[in-house]
Design a protein around this motif. Structure first.
Motif, mmCIF file in Angstrom:
data_model
loop_
_atom_site.group_PDB
_atom_site.id
_atom_site.type_symbol
_atom_site.label_atom_id
_atom_site.label_comp_id
_atom_site.label_asym_id
_atom_site.label_seq_id
_atom_site.Cartn_x
_atom_site.Cartn_y
_atom_site.Cartn_z
ATOM 1 N N VAL A 120 0.867 -1.170 0.000
ATOM 2 C CA VAL A 120 0.000 0.000 0.000
ATOM 3 C C VAL A 120 0.907 1.225 0.000
ATOM 4 C CG1 VAL A 120 -1.744 1.242 1.341
ATOM 5 C CG2 VAL A 120 -1.766 -1.255 1.298
ATOM 6 N N SER A 121 0.497 2.263 -0.714
ATOM 7 C CA SER A 121 1.314 3.480 -0.775
ATOM 8 C C SER A 121 1.347 4.175 0.592
ATOM 9 C CB SER A 121 0.738 4.425 -1.820
ATOM 10 O OG SER A 121 1.153 5.743 -1.530
ATOM 11 N N PRO A 122 2.514 4.719 0.976
ATOM 12 C CA PRO A 122 2.585 5.456 2.249
ATOM 13 C C PRO A 122 1.673 6.684 2.261
ATOM 14 C CG PRO A 122 4.660 5.646 1.014
ATOM 15 C CD PRO A 122 3.824 4.638 0.307
ATOM 16 N N ASP A 123 1.214 7.100 1.083
ATOM 17 C CA ASP A 123 0.305 8.259 1.029
ATOM 18 C C ASP A 123 -1.153 7.840 1.153
ATOM 19 O OD1 ASP A 123 2.489 9.939 0.573
ATOM 20 O OD2 ASP A 123 2.474 9.401 -1.565
ATOM 21 N N ASN A 124 -1.376 6.558 1.288
ATOM 22 C CA ASN A 124 -2.753 6.064 1.335
ATOM 23 C C ASN A 124 -2.928 5.069 2.494
ATOM 24 O OD1 ASN A 124 -5.375 5.612 0.725
ATOM 25 N ND2 ASN A 124 -5.003 4.520 -1.204
ATOM 26 N N VAL A 125 -2.599 5.533 3.687
ATOM 27 C CA VAL A 125 -2.659 4.671 4.860
ATOM 28 C C VAL A 125 -4.087 4.203 5.116
ATOM 29 C CG1 VAL A 125 -2.181 4.551 7.328
ATOM 30 C CG2 VAL A 125 -0.608 5.761 5.827
ATOM 31 N N ALA A 126 -5.072 5.020 4.719
ATOM 32 C CA ALA A 126 -6.477 4.646 4.910
ATOM 33 C C ALA A 126 -6.790 3.328 4.205
ATOM 34 C CB ALA A 126 -7.388 5.760 4.401
ATOM 35 N N GLU A 127 -6.121 3.099 3.061
ATOM 36 C CA GLU A 127 -6.348 1.873 2.306
ATOM 37 C C GLU A 127 -5.891 0.649 3.112
ATOM 38 O OE1 GLU A 127 -7.973 0.963 -0.134
ATOM 39 O OE2 GLU A 127 -7.060 -0.874 -0.918
ATOM 40 N N LEU A 128 -4.781 0.792 3.821
ATOM 41 C CA LEU A 128 -4.302 -0.314 4.665
ATOM 42 C C LEU A 128 -5.327 -0.622 5.752
ATOM 43 C CD1 LEU A 128 -2.084 -2.325 5.557
ATOM 44 C CD2 LEU A 128 -1.117 -0.501 6.957
ATOM 45 N N ALA B 237 5.211 -11.124 4.688
ATOM 46 C CA ALA B 237 4.101 -10.274 5.123
ATOM 47 C C ALA B 237 2.863 -10.464 4.240
ATOM 48 C CB ALA B 237 4.535 -8.817 5.086
ATOM 49 N N ASP B 238 1.716 -10.095 4.778
ATOM 50 C CA ASP B 238 0.481 -10.080 3.996
ATOM 51 C C ASP B 238 0.237 -8.687 3.432
ATOM 52 O OD1 ASP B 238 -0.741 -12.839 4.677
ATOM 53 O OD2 ASP B 238 -0.095 -12.023 6.598
ATOM 54 N N TYR B 239 0.529 -7.678 4.250
ATOM 55 C CA TYR B 239 0.363 -6.289 3.815
ATOM 56 C C TYR B 239 1.625 -5.528 4.188
ATOM 57 C CZ TYR B 239 -4.507 -7.756 3.727
ATOM 58 O OH TYR B 239 -5.667 -8.438 3.468
ATOM 59 N N GLY B 240 1.954 -4.539 3.368
ATOM 60 C CA GLY B 240 3.154 -3.782 3.674
ATOM 61 C C GLY B 240 3.066 -2.356 3.194
ATOM 62 N N ILE B 241 3.816 -1.504 3.856
ATOM 63 C CA ILE B 241 4.001 -0.137 3.367
ATOM 64 C C ILE B 241 5.499 0.114 3.354
ATOM 65 C CG2 ILE B 241 3.744 2.326 3.892
ATOM 66 C CD1 ILE B 241 0.998 1.793 4.957
ATOM 67 N N LEU C 19 -1.504 6.008 10.595
ATOM 68 C CA LEU C 19 -2.211 4.738 10.762
ATOM 69 C C LEU C 19 -3.101 4.789 12.011
ATOM 70 C CD1 LEU C 19 -2.619 1.805 9.822
ATOM 71 C CD2 LEU C 19 -0.539 1.168 11.037
ATOM 72 N N THR C 20 -2.540 5.321 13.088
ATOM 73 C CA THR C 20 -3.318 5.450 14.328
ATOM 74 C C THR C 20 -4.542 6.331 14.088
ATOM 75 O OG1 THR C 20 -1.224 5.289 15.514
ATOM 76 C CG2 THR C 20 -3.130 5.999 16.793
ATOM 77 N N GLU C 21 -4.337 7.451 13.370
ATOM 78 C CA GLU C 21 -5.439 8.369 13.072
ATOM 79 C C GLU C 21 -6.523 7.700 12.232
ATOM 80 O OE1 GLU C 21 -6.319 11.335 14.243
ATOM 81 O OE2 GLU C 21 -4.632 10.819 15.583
#
Lengths: 247, 320
Positions: free
Chosen positions: A228-236, B295-299, B310-312
């Motif tokens: 997932v893009s670091p600019d789209n944390v909502a997607e994660l 991993a299953d998901y990554g940034i 992420l917390t927000e």
């Protein structure tokens, strides 16, 4: 004071795990063998520290296995210990191994028996408890500290979400983990001395194993990471909530 | 052929892993065409009849206060005697701190074959074969137990609890309890934190956090998720975090539903401690970090920017 340290030979922590003969045998090709880290770093080194404090202490090492275990037990002797015993038999299962160790322990009457909390190959966590039971001795598992004053041992052990300090009179069987001692590297003097230390080979007692390994399998391969893009944390967060249902 | 599960308790409360064992034991009993019963040692405040919701028919309690503290020899005596009195042929523990202290002793006493760290129900179509994790989670072994009595200890978090309807019949079991040889001098529990081995979600930090003073963002995320906190070995060795948080081959081995790794490269020794996690999320600025393969998901990104976001976002999702 007489201490027994149980030693197991395991593949190196970085060894490639693969199987042969239709997935019934561990593939030993190219595998480096080491002393099980819990046996080496924690139980053996703690035993050596106790001997450094009280030089009259005698340390025996024991392993159950064929002649292929000798290099590993010599390496353990290079760290410390007075003599080693190898029960000349394949380690059929945990009960078989524990019963062999218990047989020797009954003859030698140790004050302390140390095991690692588990071996990193079969992750059994079973030998300590079985040896304690078969020798009718108190057992403290997952110990992180061990202090001895006279005949009284103060032992810290891991409990869920914390730690407990237990007091027990020796003899005692203790399974050891991180915290007990710090890893040591054998020095040249130790390596030279280990060559002449006695390594006694004894034949096994007739005992039936109670379990047998039928086959091994490797875990299913991961589908691959979804980036997932670091600019789209909502997607994660959406994926974790809706797809993985993990939050 | 009845199935007996050992119910682990702490300060009068049944531990979460014991509900998993109850569910597992009930399913195994159904598979074998028998009933699942439970054994509880010590005094307890939780309602034992509720174990019926997990499929347990009868609960046997040895309500002796001496058994509120673990003494491996006393527990072994009492459990082995209970197995004989009740005629149990399968005995199940959870592979937790308590299970590791007593399951193999009980097995040795009963001359019973044991499989520790079981990860699935036994295959009983031809004999009694139990699957367990080996090589620190890098593989599984299928192990046949040949003895008349069988002992299993079940990996925590490998079997989901299933609560339905049902009320278990609770009765007391008269077994003489001797004097303990182990005296508990003190118990030190970390209050208010989720125990690592019981946690559903674990948030873990590595060297990528650069120093203990930066742990705030990790703790905020963990708090929002009601997660336990963990760390990699270098972090514990540098005393940035306490040793009991170290997960990995030589630290604590965990299997939560969700493991979030922040700034951890994912060395094979670290993976050995966490690879039984159901879902793994990796946040690391190095796209080549080996952890991404597991991993299953990554940034791929700067965790100092990503983690507070992420917390927000989690707060937003939960409508807070």
């Amino acid at each position: 004071m007489k201490i027994l340290v149980c030693i197991s030979k395991t593949p190196d922590t970085t060894a490639r795990i693969a199987f042969t003969d239709n997935n019934t045998q561990f593939d030993e090709n190219g595998v480096q063998w080491i002393i099980n880290p819990y046996d080496e770093w924690y139980s053996l080194v703690r035993a050596i520290e106790l001997k450094e404090k009280d030089p009259t202490t005698i340390i025996h090492l024991i392993t159950v296995g064929g002649p292929d275990c000798d290099p590993v037990i010599r390496k353990a002797l290079a760290l410390g210990g007075d003599e080693a015993i190898r029960v000349n038999a394949p380690a059929k299962d945990s009960y078989y191994v524990a019963a062999q160790i218990a047989e020797i322990a009954r003859q030698e009457k140790y004050d302390i028996i140390f095991t690692g909390k588990e071996a990193i190959d079969f992750n059994g966590s079973a030998i300590g408890g079985m040896v304690a039971e078969l020798t009718d001795t108190p057992y403290i598992s997952l110990a992180t500290k061990f202090e001895l004053t006279g005949n009284t041992a103060l032992i810290s052990r891991e409990i869920e979400g914390g730690e407990e300090i237990d007091e027990v009179s020796i003899p005692v069987v203790v399974s050891c983990q991180k915290g007990m001692a710090e890893q040591r590297i054998p020095n040249m003097r130790g390596i030279m001395a280990a060559r002449t230390k006695p390594l006694k080979v004894v034949e096994p007692t007739a005992i039936d194993a109670l379990t047998s390994i039928l086959s091994f399998e490797l875990p299913p391969a991961k589908a691959g990471v979804k980036l997932v893009s670091p600019d789209n944390v909502a997607e994660l967060v959406r994926l974790l909530h809706e797809e993985a249902k993990a939050i | 052929m009845s199935v007996l599960i050992f119910v682990d308790q702490s300060e009068g409360h049944i531990k979460k892993a014991s509900y998993e064992v109850a569910t597992y034991g009930a399913k195994l009993a159904a598979q074998l065409g028998t009933t699942a019963e439970a054994l509880v040692l010590g005094t307890i405040t939780d309602n034992l009849a509720d174990l019926g919701k997990y499929g347990i028919k009868k609960v046997h309690q040895v309500a002796n206060e001496t058994l509120n503290h673990l003494d491996a020899q006393l527990f072994t005596n009492v459990i082995a005697e209970a197995v004989k009195q009740l005629g149990a042929t399968v005995v199940i523990f959870s592979h937790t701190q308590t299970g590791k202290a007593i399951s193999s002793n009980v097995a040795a006493r009963l001359q019973a074959g044991i499989v520790t760290g079981a990860s699935a129900l036994p295959d009983t179509t031809n004999g009694f074969v139990v699957k367990k994790t080996v090589f620190s989670g890098k593989a599984f072994a299928n192990i046949a137990i040949h003895s008349p009595i069988k002992v299993i200890s079940l990996n925590p978090n490998s079997f989901h609890t299933l609560a339905g309807e049902g009320v278990a019949e609770v009765s007391s079991l008269a077994i003489a309890v001797g004097n303990p040889k182990v005296k508990v001098n003190s118990i030190d529990k970390i209050i208010g934190e989720v125990p690592l081995t019981e946690a559903d979600i674990v948030v873990s930090g590595g060297r990528g956090l650069k120093g203990p003073e930066n742990w705030g963002i990790l703790l905020d995320l963990a708090k929002e998720l009601h997660a336990a906190t963990a760390c990699s070995r270098p972090v514990a060795d540098a005393n940035w975090r306490p040793h009991h948080e170290h997960v990995g081959q030589t630290g604590v081995q965990i299997a939560p539903n969700l493991y979030i790794a922040l700034g951890i490269s994912g060395a094979i020794q670290h993976l050995a401690g966490v690879n039984r996690s159901k879902v793994i999320v990796v946040i690391n600025k190095d796209p080549e970090a080996p952890f991404f393969k597991a991993a299953d998901y990554g940034i791929v990104g700067d965790l100092f920017e990503v983690v507070p976001k992420l917390t927000e976002e989690i707060k937003k999702m939960r409508g807070e």
